[in-house]
Design a protein around this motif. Structure first.
Motif, mmCIF file in Angstrom:
data_model
loop_
_atom_site.group_PDB
_atom_site.id
_atom_site.type_symbol
_atom_site.label_atom_id
_atom_site.label_comp_id
_atom_site.label_asym_id
_atom_site.label_seq_id
_atom_site.Cartn_x
_atom_site.Cartn_y
_atom_site.Cartn_z
ATOM 1 N N ALA A 15 -10.501 17.888 7.971
ATOM 2 C CA ALA A 15 -9.185 17.557 8.523
ATOM 3 C C ALA A 15 -8.745 16.163 8.087
ATOM 4 O O ALA A 15 -7.593 15.949 7.690
ATOM 5 N N ALA A 16 -9.668 15.218 8.139
ATOM 6 C CA ALA A 16 -9.327 13.844 7.766
ATOM 7 C C ALA A 16 -9.034 13.734 6.277
ATOM 8 O O ALA A 16 -8.108 13.027 5.855
ATOM 9 N N PHE A 17 -9.814 14.440 5.472
ATOM 10 C CA PHE A 17 -9.639 14.362 4.021
ATOM 11 C C PHE A 17 -8.343 15.044 3.584
ATOM 12 O O PHE A 17 -7.705 14.619 2.620
ATOM 13 N N ALA A 18 -7.936 16.080 4.297
ATOM 14 C CA ALA A 18 -6.677 16.766 3.975
ATOM 15 C C ALA A 18 -5.502 15.799 4.074
ATOM 16 O O ALA A 18 -4.555 15.881 3.284
ATOM 17 N N GLU A 19 -5.557 14.874 5.027
ATOM 18 C CA GLU A 19 -4.495 13.875 5.157
ATOM 19 C C GLU A 19 -4.507 12.929 3.961
ATOM 20 O O GLU A 19 -3.453 12.564 3.436
ATOM 21 N N ARG A 20 -5.699 12.533 3.499
ATOM 22 C CA ARG A 20 -5.795 11.664 2.322
ATOM 23 C C ARG A 20 -5.241 12.358 1.086
ATOM 24 O O ARG A 20 -4.543 11.748 0.271
ATOM 25 N N VAL A 21 -5.542 13.629 0.937
ATOM 26 C CA VAL A 21 -5.131 14.366 -0.253
ATOM 27 C C VAL A 21 -3.609 14.418 -0.368
ATOM 28 O O VAL A 21 -3.066 14.385 -1.481
ATOM 29 N N LYS A 22 -2.901 14.478 0.742
ATOM 30 C CA LYS A 22 -1.432 14.492 0.701
ATOM 31 C C LYS A 22 -0.914 13.248 -0.020
ATOM 32 O O LYS A 22 -0.033 13.325 -0.889
ATOM 33 N N PHE A 23 -1.461 12.093 0.338
ATOM 34 C CA PHE A 23 -1.031 10.840 -0.287
ATOM 35 C C PHE A 23 -1.464 10.779 -1.744
ATOM 36 O O PHE A 23 -0.715 10.321 -2.614
ATOM 37 N N ILE A 24 -2.670 11.229 -2.013
ATOM 38 C CA ILE A 24 -3.189 11.205 -3.387
ATOM 39 C C ILE A 24 -2.355 12.092 -4.299
ATOM 40 O O ILE A 24 -2.015 11.705 -5.424
ATOM 41 N N GLU A 25 -2.008 13.282 -3.838
ATOM 42 C CA GLU A 25 -1.224 14.201 -4.668
ATOM 43 C C GLU A 25 0.169 13.658 -4.940
ATOM 44 O O GLU A 25 0.715 13.856 -6.027
ATOM 45 N N GLU A 26 0.769 12.951 -3.981
ATOM 46 C CA GLU A 26 2.063 12.317 -4.226
ATOM 47 C C GLU A 26 1.938 11.257 -5.315
ATOM 48 O O GLU A 26 2.804 11.145 -6.189
ATOM 49 N N LEU A 27 0.868 10.481 -5.254
ATOM 50 C CA LEU A 27 0.626 9.469 -6.276
ATOM 51 C C LEU A 27 0.437 10.105 -7.643
ATOM 52 O O LEU A 27 0.971 9.626 -8.650
ATOM 53 N N GLU A 28 -0.300 11.190 -7.692
ATOM 54 C CA GLU A 28 -0.577 11.863 -8.961
ATOM 55 C C GLU A 28 0.672 12.520 -9.551
ATOM 56 O O GLU A 28 0.774 12.672 -10.769
ATOM 57 N N ARG A 29 1.603 12.919 -8.707
ATOM 58 C CA ARG A 29 2.850 13.546 -9.189
ATOM 59 C C ARG A 29 3.819 12.537 -9.789
ATOM 60 O O ARG A 29 4.715 12.904 -10.552
ATOM 61 N N ALA A 30 3.654 11.275 -9.443
ATOM 62 C CA ALA A 30 4.650 10.262 -9.802
ATOM 63 C C ALA A 30 4.593 9.896 -11.283
ATOM 64 O O ALA A 30 3.529 9.682 -11.846
ATOM 65 N N ASP A 31 5.775 9.827 -11.905
ATOM 66 C CA ASP A 31 5.902 9.282 -13.256
ATOM 67 C C ASP A 31 6.079 7.774 -13.206
ATOM 68 O O ASP A 31 5.774 7.068 -14.171
ATOM 69 N N ALA A 32 6.599 7.266 -12.086
ATOM 70 C CA ALA A 32 6.759 5.832 -11.858
ATOM 71 C C ALA A 32 6.627 5.584 -10.361
ATOM 72 O O ALA A 32 6.919 6.461 -9.542
ATOM 73 N N ILE A 33 6.179 4.377 -10.026
ATOM 74 C CA ILE A 33 5.929 4.022 -8.628
ATOM 75 C C ILE A 33 6.674 2.732 -8.304
ATOM 76 O O ILE A 33 6.700 1.799 -9.114
ATOM 77 N N LEU A 34 7.267 2.687 -7.128
ATOM 78 C CA LEU A 34 7.999 1.518 -6.643
ATOM 79 C C LEU A 34 7.452 1.160 -5.273
ATOM 80 O O LEU A 34 7.411 2.006 -4.381
ATOM 81 N N ILE A 35 7.016 -0.087 -5.091
ATOM 82 C CA ILE A 35 6.409 -0.505 -3.827
ATOM 83 C C ILE A 35 7.063 -1.781 -3.315
ATOM 84 O O ILE A 35 7.123 -2.783 -4.031
ATOM 85 N N GLY A 36 7.560 -1.728 -2.089
ATOM 86 C CA GLY A 36 8.025 -2.924 -1.407
ATOM 87 C C GLY A 36 6.860 -3.536 -0.649
ATOM 88 O O GLY A 36 6.307 -2.901 0.259
ATOM 89 N N ALA A 37 6.478 -4.761 -1.026
ATOM 90 C CA ALA A 37 5.293 -5.391 -0.447
ATOM 91 C C ALA A 37 5.608 -6.807 0.024
ATOM 92 O O ALA A 37 5.266 -7.792 -0.639
ATOM 93 N N PRO A 38 6.253 -6.956 1.170
ATOM 94 C CA PRO A 38 6.529 -8.299 1.682
ATOM 95 C C PRO A 38 5.234 -8.997 2.089
ATOM 96 O O PRO A 38 4.247 -8.342 2.433
ATOM 97 N N MET A 39 5.247 -10.324 2.024
ATOM 98 C CA MET A 39 4.084 -11.103 2.451
ATOM 99 C C MET A 39 4.153 -11.350 3.955
ATOM 100 O O MET A 39 5.121 -11.904 4.458
ATOM 101 N N TYR A 40 3.111 -10.909 4.658
ATOM 102 C CA TYR A 40 2.967 -11.198 6.083
ATOM 103 C C TYR A 40 1.671 -11.965 6.282
ATOM 104 O O TYR A 40 0.587 -11.451 5.980
ATOM 105 N N ASN A 41 1.772 -13.187 6.758
ATOM 106 C CA ASN A 41 0.574 -13.995 7.002
ATOM 107 C C ASN A 41 -0.317 -14.071 5.758
ATOM 108 O O ASN A 41 -1.530 -13.890 5.830
ATOM 109 N N TYR A 42 0.335 -14.295 4.630
ATOM 110 C CA TYR A 42 -0.294 -14.523 3.324
ATOM 111 C C TYR A 42 -0.806 -13.260 2.645
ATOM 112 O O TYR A 42 -1.366 -13.334 1.549
ATOM 113 N N ALA A 43 -0.624 -12.086 3.261
ATOM 114 C CA ALA A 43 -1.161 -10.855 2.679
ATOM 115 C C ALA A 43 -0.144 -9.727 2.809
ATOM 116 O O ALA A 43 0.965 -9.914 3.306
#
Length: 217
Positions: A73-101
């Motif tokens: 059950a836990a791994f099935a949730e991970r696979v959803k995110f992994i498959e989305e990553l694998e489908r992508a031709d390009a990736i866009l990430i908004g990564a604001p800095m909070y407390n230096y990270a």
């Protein structure tokens, strides 16, 4: 048509967030070039990725037919995110800095998609070489030569994860001084913030069009 995976992680909505404003500019430029394309969108502030549990972690190192029901059950949730990553031709990430990270929600997403032998440290990885553009906004300036240079843990960390571990083709756009309009002590820096924001918006549109042209060729 190409697929864009768009990740936002700012806790602030819409135009109140610099990282969201810049990712939106990128996405609009991308969609103008790919009106029939696909955008997979994850708003990690609205719908956080689950933190990795012992079952989710250990399942990644065991064959599927050996998984306990809890691991499956836990791994099935991970696979959803992994498959989305694998489908992508390009990736866009908004990564604001909070407390230096990076935001904890983005860290949780990364923990889900990093899987040794599949997305990481695998010669046949489907994500290796995928272009990723990170909008690394921050309230001050942590550029080389500034007093707070040593507190910059966003780009250093994401270089290690996205480029060195996942093998992605990494590009940063860095709007700085985003707290200047809100902090009276930084009021004299507002023009520098505005210039940085404009530069980031322009860079996002240019980068999106460059990538769109690459996939259209």
């Amino acid at each position: 048509m190409a697929t864009l995976l768009h990740i936002d992680s700012s806790v602030f909505p819409g135009s109140a967030s610099t990282s969201r404003t810049v990712t939106d500019a990128f996405r609009k430029a991308w969609e103008e070039q790919h009106p029939q394309g696909t955008v997979i969108y994850r708003d990690l502030a609205a719908t956080p990725a689950p933190h990795i549990t012992a079952d989710a972690h250990t399942a990644g190192f065991a064959p599927a037919d050996a998984h306990t029901p809890e691991q499956a059950a836990a791994f099935a949730e991970r696979v959803k995110f992994i498959e989305e990553l694998e489908r992508a031709d390009a990736i866009l990430i908004g990564a604001p800095m909070y407390n230096y990270a990076i935001p904890s929600t983005l860290k949780a997403w990364l923990d889900n998609v990093i899987l040794v032998g599949r997305t990481a440290m695998a010669e046949d990885s489907k994500v290796k070489g995928t272009p990723v553009t990170v909008i690394a906004s921050r309230g001050g300036s942590y550029a080389p030569g500034t007093p707070r240079e040593g507190f910059e843990y966003v780009q250093n960390y994401l270089e290690a994860i996205l480029r060195d571990t996942l093998g992605l083709d990494l590009d940063f756009i860095v709007p700085e001084l985003t707290m200047a309009p809100h902090n009276p002590a930084m009021s004299e820096l507002v023009p520098l913030f505005e210039a940085s924001r404009t530069k980031a918006l322009d860079a996002a549109a240019i980068r999106a069009k460059e990538l769109a042209d690459r996939f259209a060729a």
